[in-house]
Design a protein around this motif. Sequence first.
Motif, PDB file in Angstrom:
ATOM      1  N   VAL A   1      -1.806 -11.871  53.983  1.00 62.74           N
ATOM      2  CA  VAL A   1      -2.524 -12.087  52.738  1.00 62.74           C
ATOM      3  C   VAL A   1      -1.541 -11.855  51.602  1.00 62.74           C
ATOM      4  CG1 VAL A   1      -4.354 -11.261  51.223  1.00 62.74           C
ATOM      5  CG2 VAL A   1      -4.791 -11.529  53.659  1.00 62.74           C
ATOM      6  N   LYS A   2      -1.481 -12.823  50.696  1.00 60.34           N
ATOM      7  CA  LYS A   2      -0.530 -12.742  49.586  1.00 60.34           C
ATOM      8  C   LYS A   2      -1.154 -11.986  48.416  1.00 60.34           C
ATOM      9  CE  LYS A   2       2.204 -16.344  48.789  1.00 60.34           C
ATOM     10  NZ  LYS A   2       2.641 -17.744  48.539  1.00 60.34           N
ATOM     11  N   ILE A   3      -0.447 -10.965  47.969  1.00 57.38           N
ATOM     12  CA  ILE A   3      -0.841 -10.166  46.810  1.00 57.38           C
ATOM     13  C   ILE A   3       0.272 -10.276  45.776  1.00 57.38           C
ATOM     14  CG2 ILE A   3      -1.304  -7.827  45.963  1.00 57.38           C
ATOM     15  CD1 ILE A   3      -2.460  -7.151  48.690  1.00 57.38           C
ATOM     16  N   PRO A   4      -0.054 -10.629  44.533  1.00 59.37           N
ATOM     17  CA  PRO A   4       1.003 -10.756  43.529  1.00 59.37           C
ATOM     18  C   PRO A   4       1.628  -9.405  43.197  1.00 59.37           C
ATOM     19  CG  PRO A   4      -1.155 -11.065  42.526  1.00 59.37           C
ATOM     20  CD  PRO A   4      -1.371 -11.023  43.996  1.00 59.37           C
ATOM     21  N   GLY A   5       2.937  -9.415  42.971  1.00 61.78           N
ATOM     22  CA  GLY A   5       3.656  -8.186  42.658  1.00 61.78           C
ATOM     23  C   GLY A   5       3.603  -7.842  41.182  1.00 61.78           C
ATOM     24  N   THR A   6       2.409  -7.926  40.618  1.00 60.06           N
ATOM     25  CA  THR A   6       2.196  -7.500  39.238  1.00 60.06           C
ATOM     26  C   THR A   6       2.081  -5.980  39.211  1.00 60.06           C
ATOM     27  OG1 THR A   6      -0.186  -7.733  39.555  1.00 60.06           O
ATOM     28  CG2 THR A   6       0.988  -9.631  38.643  1.00 60.06           C
ATOM     29  N   ALA A   7       2.063  -5.405  37.996  1.00 58.31           N
ATOM     30  CA  ALA A   7       1.902  -3.954  37.882  1.00 58.31           C
ATOM     31  C   ALA A   7       0.605  -3.507  38.543  1.00 58.31           C
ATOM     32  CB  ALA A   7       1.922  -3.549  36.409  1.00 58.31           C
ATOM     33  N   GLU A   8      -0.445  -4.323  38.397  1.00 59.31           N
ATOM     34  CA  GLU A   8      -1.724  -3.977  39.010  1.00 59.31           C
ATOM     35  C   GLU A   8      -1.743  -4.285  40.498  1.00 59.31           C
ATOM     36  OE1 GLU A   8      -2.159  -5.047  34.708  1.00 59.31           O
ATOM     37  OE2 GLU A   8      -1.266  -6.034  36.447  1.00 59.31           O
ATOM     38  N   GLY A   9      -0.876  -5.197  40.926  1.00 58.84           N
ATOM     39  CA  GLY A   9      -0.827  -5.533  42.342  1.00 58.84           C
ATOM     40  C   GLY A   9      -0.123  -4.492  43.180  1.00 58.84           C
ATOM     41  N   VAL A  10       0.815  -3.749  42.584  1.00 59.76           N
ATOM     42  CA  VAL A  10       1.606  -2.783  43.349  1.00 59.76           C
ATOM     43  C   VAL A  10       0.732  -1.733  44.043  1.00 59.76           C
ATOM     44  CG1 VAL A  10       3.333  -0.955  43.168  1.00 59.76           C
ATOM     45  CG2 VAL A  10       3.739  -3.160  42.076  1.00 59.76           C
TER      46      VAL A  10
ATOM     47  N   VAL B   1       3.979 -10.062  49.615  1.00 63.75           N
ATOM     48  CA  VAL B   1       3.987  -9.781  48.184  1.00 63.75           C
ATOM     49  C   VAL B   1       4.614 -10.980  47.477  1.00 63.75           C
ATOM     50  CG1 VAL B   1       4.737  -8.215  46.364  1.00 63.75           C
ATOM     51  CG2 VAL B   1       4.273  -7.332  48.675  1.00 63.75           C
ATOM     52  N   THR B   2       3.901 -11.560  46.534  1.00 66.69           N
ATOM     53  CA  THR B   2       4.364 -12.794  45.918  1.00 66.69           C
ATOM     54  C   THR B   2       4.678 -12.605  44.438  1.00 66.69           C
ATOM     55  OG1 THR B   2       3.891 -15.164  45.677  1.00 66.69           O
ATOM     56  CG2 THR B   2       2.041 -13.644  45.346  1.00 66.69           C
ATOM     57  N   LEU B   3       5.308 -13.619  43.850  1.00 67.03           N
ATOM     58  CA  LEU B   3       5.621 -13.670  42.424  1.00 67.03           C
ATOM     59  C   LEU B   3       6.510 -12.516  41.978  1.00 67.03           C
ATOM     60  CD1 LEU B   3       2.265 -14.924  40.841  1.00 67.03           C
ATOM     61  CD2 LEU B   3       4.413 -16.175  41.063  1.00 67.03           C
ATOM     62  N   LEU B   4       7.548 -12.231  42.756  1.00 75.53           N
ATOM     63  CA  LEU B   4       8.540 -11.239  42.358  1.00 75.53           C
ATOM     64  C   LEU B   4       9.727 -11.946  41.700  1.00 75.53           C
ATOM     65  CD1 LEU B   4       8.573  -8.889  45.478  1.00 75.53           C
ATOM     66  CD2 LEU B   4       7.637  -8.376  43.217  1.00 75.53           C
ATOM     67  N   PHE B   5      10.094 -11.489  40.520  1.00 74.43           N
ATOM     68  CA  PHE B   5      11.234 -12.038  39.798  1.00 74.43           C
ATOM     69  C   PHE B   5      12.241 -10.951  39.426  1.00 74.43           C
ATOM     70  CE2 PHE B   5       7.603 -14.758  38.927  1.00 74.43           C
ATOM     71  CZ  PHE B   5       8.101 -16.033  39.134  1.00 74.43           C
ATOM     72  N   SER B   6      11.764  -9.726  39.288  1.00 77.66           N
ATOM     73  CA  SER B   6      12.563  -8.626  38.774  1.00 77.66           C
ATOM     74  C   SER B   6      13.000  -7.687  39.887  1.00 77.66           C
ATOM     75  CB  SER B   6      11.730  -7.846  37.746  1.00 77.66           C
ATOM     76  OG  SER B   6      12.231  -6.549  37.543  1.00 77.66           O
ATOM     77  N   VAL B   7      14.265  -7.291  39.884  1.00 76.52           N
ATOM     78  CA  VAL B   7      14.745  -6.304  40.855  1.00 76.52           C
ATOM     79  C   VAL B   7      14.030  -4.969  40.639  1.00 76.52           C
ATOM     80  CG1 VAL B   7      16.773  -5.020  41.650  1.00 76.52           C
ATOM     81  CG2 VAL B   7      16.971  -7.452  41.122  1.00 76.52           C
ATOM     82  N   ASN B   8      13.748  -4.631  39.376  1.00 76.83           N
ATOM     83  CA  ASN B   8      13.040  -3.377  39.109  1.00 76.83           C
ATOM     84  C   ASN B   8      11.636  -3.382  39.694  1.00 76.83           C
ATOM     85  OD1 ASN B   8      15.188  -2.258  37.697  1.00 76.83           O
ATOM     86  ND2 ASN B   8      14.489  -3.065  35.723  1.00 76.83           N
ATOM     87  N   ARG B   9      10.925  -4.506  39.546  1.00 75.42           N
ATOM     88  CA  ARG B   9       9.575  -4.588  40.131  1.00 75.42           C
ATOM     89  C   ARG B   9       9.669  -4.611  41.655  1.00 75.42           C
ATOM     90  NH1 ARG B   9       5.041  -6.358  37.996  1.00 75.42           N
ATOM     91  NH2 ARG B   9       5.634  -4.877  36.367  1.00 75.42           N
ATOM     92  N   TYR B  10      10.682  -5.261  42.173  1.00 75.73           N
ATOM     93  CA  TYR B  10      10.884  -5.278  43.617  1.00 75.73           C
ATOM     94  C   TYR B  10      11.061  -3.863  44.159  1.00 75.73           C
ATOM     95  CZ  TYR B  10      13.275  -6.247  48.092  1.00 75.73           C
ATOM     96  OH  TYR B  10      13.652  -6.267  49.410  1.00 75.73           O
TER      97      TYR B  10
ATOM     98  N   GLU C   1       9.679  -1.195  42.961  1.00 76.62           N
ATOM     99  CA  GLU C   1       8.329  -0.622  42.999  1.00 76.62           C
ATOM    100  C   GLU C   1       7.569  -1.113  44.225  1.00 76.62           C
ATOM    101  OE1 GLU C   1       6.233  -1.406  39.369  1.00 76.62           O
ATOM    102  OE2 GLU C   1       7.965  -0.914  38.128  1.00 76.62           O
ATOM    103  N   VAL C   2       7.758  -2.384  44.563  1.00 78.05           N
ATOM    104  CA  VAL C   2       7.073  -2.958  45.720  1.00 78.05           C
ATOM    105  C   VAL C   2       7.567  -2.328  47.019  1.00 78.05           C
ATOM    106  CG1 VAL C   2       6.901  -5.088  47.076  1.00 78.05           C
ATOM    107  CG2 VAL C   2       6.435  -5.129  44.620  1.00 78.05           C
ATOM    108  N   ILE C   3       8.872  -2.129  47.137  1.00 76.37           N
ATOM    109  CA  ILE C   3       9.407  -1.461  48.327  1.00 76.37           C
ATOM    110  C   ILE C   3       8.792  -0.072  48.463  1.00 76.37           C
ATOM    111  CG2 ILE C   3      11.467  -0.469  49.390  1.00 76.37           C
ATOM    112  CD1 ILE C   3      13.081  -2.755  48.168  1.00 76.37           C
TER     113      ILE C   3
END
Length: 366
Positions: free
Chosen positions: A138-147, A162-171, A173-175
């Motif tokens: 299931v794809k969940i966007p890597g927005t601040a609210e998605g994390v 996890v979808t829609l990742l563009f930023s290493v910093n947000r990535y 957070e996702v890890i």
Amino acid sequence: MTKLQDLLTTGGQSPWLDNLRRDWIEDGELARWLDRGIRGLTSNPSIFQKAIEGQAVYDDQFSALIAAGTPVGDAYWELVISDIESALALLRPIYDETDGLDGFVSVEVAPNLAHETAGTIAAAQGLHARIDEPNLYVKIPGTAEGVPAIEQVIAGGRSVNVTLLFSVNRYEEVIDAYLSGLEAHDGPLDRISSVASFFVSRVDTEVDKRLDAIGTPEALALKGKVAVANAQLAYELFLDRFSGPRWDALVARGAQVQRPLWASTGTKNPAYPPTLYVDTLIAPDTVNTMPEATLEAFDAGGTVARTADADLAGAHAVIDQLAAIGIDLEAVTVQLEDEGVASFAKAFDELLASLQTKADELTGRP
């Protein structure tokens, strides 16, 4: 051996297909892609918009659903889930043969939930309950609210793309959300899987416009280089975070790495080689999901070699040079995340409006 098969065996990277169409399922085209070396599938609202609006193959099922009184929104999910379930069955042998590494099919939660944590959690859990197959992402966007939603769904023992990742910093957070979710899960971890979809070409599309606007030789020399450098630094982060005592403790419980998945890897600029975002991002424990034109181009003339971390100093230099000429990459990635969410929401809304018009025609409503 096809070049796609060599990508896996020599490069350690799984090639996936970034498309799903019912006619491909029914006429054997998807099976032929699997024979050529494809190891998984991704979908999104834009893909389903093109498929459902562009093919009469959906009409019989849709007509039956509307005749039975099914609301249009529910009918949409019935169409999508039918395709996902058929694809899951076709790819299940790959999942079994690879012991749960590949063979996945991805379906995205409704894009209007991108900024709703609780709604995303409920939608992801609902899709996993409705499509109870081990090779479903299931794809969940890597927005601040998605994390936080990612963490909760992983903690519940379900697999996430996890979808829609563009930023290493947000990535990063996702890890951390993935690791925290694994740590919170009460039980074995060997069947919890995740990929982090890091978008590539859209970064160059936006940055190149800004570089052209600056117009200096230093700026123009960076065109076509920033997206790859950004992704290569994401791979550097992956190597760092999936090592050390915290990760070792999870491995002892059966954990799998959350593989980086390079998304948006078709070149948007015709001046760039069609395999630019494949050739430069090959490394073990990665996935590249490609549209069919990019797959064909790579199979015909791609180069298989470990490149994603071959020159990390060079990647850092590109990002440093970008900052030196006044372009804030973090601001670019925020813009791209917002645009990505909006694009998927627009495709979703347009498809529902199109289906509503078709339903009104079927039922004779004005």
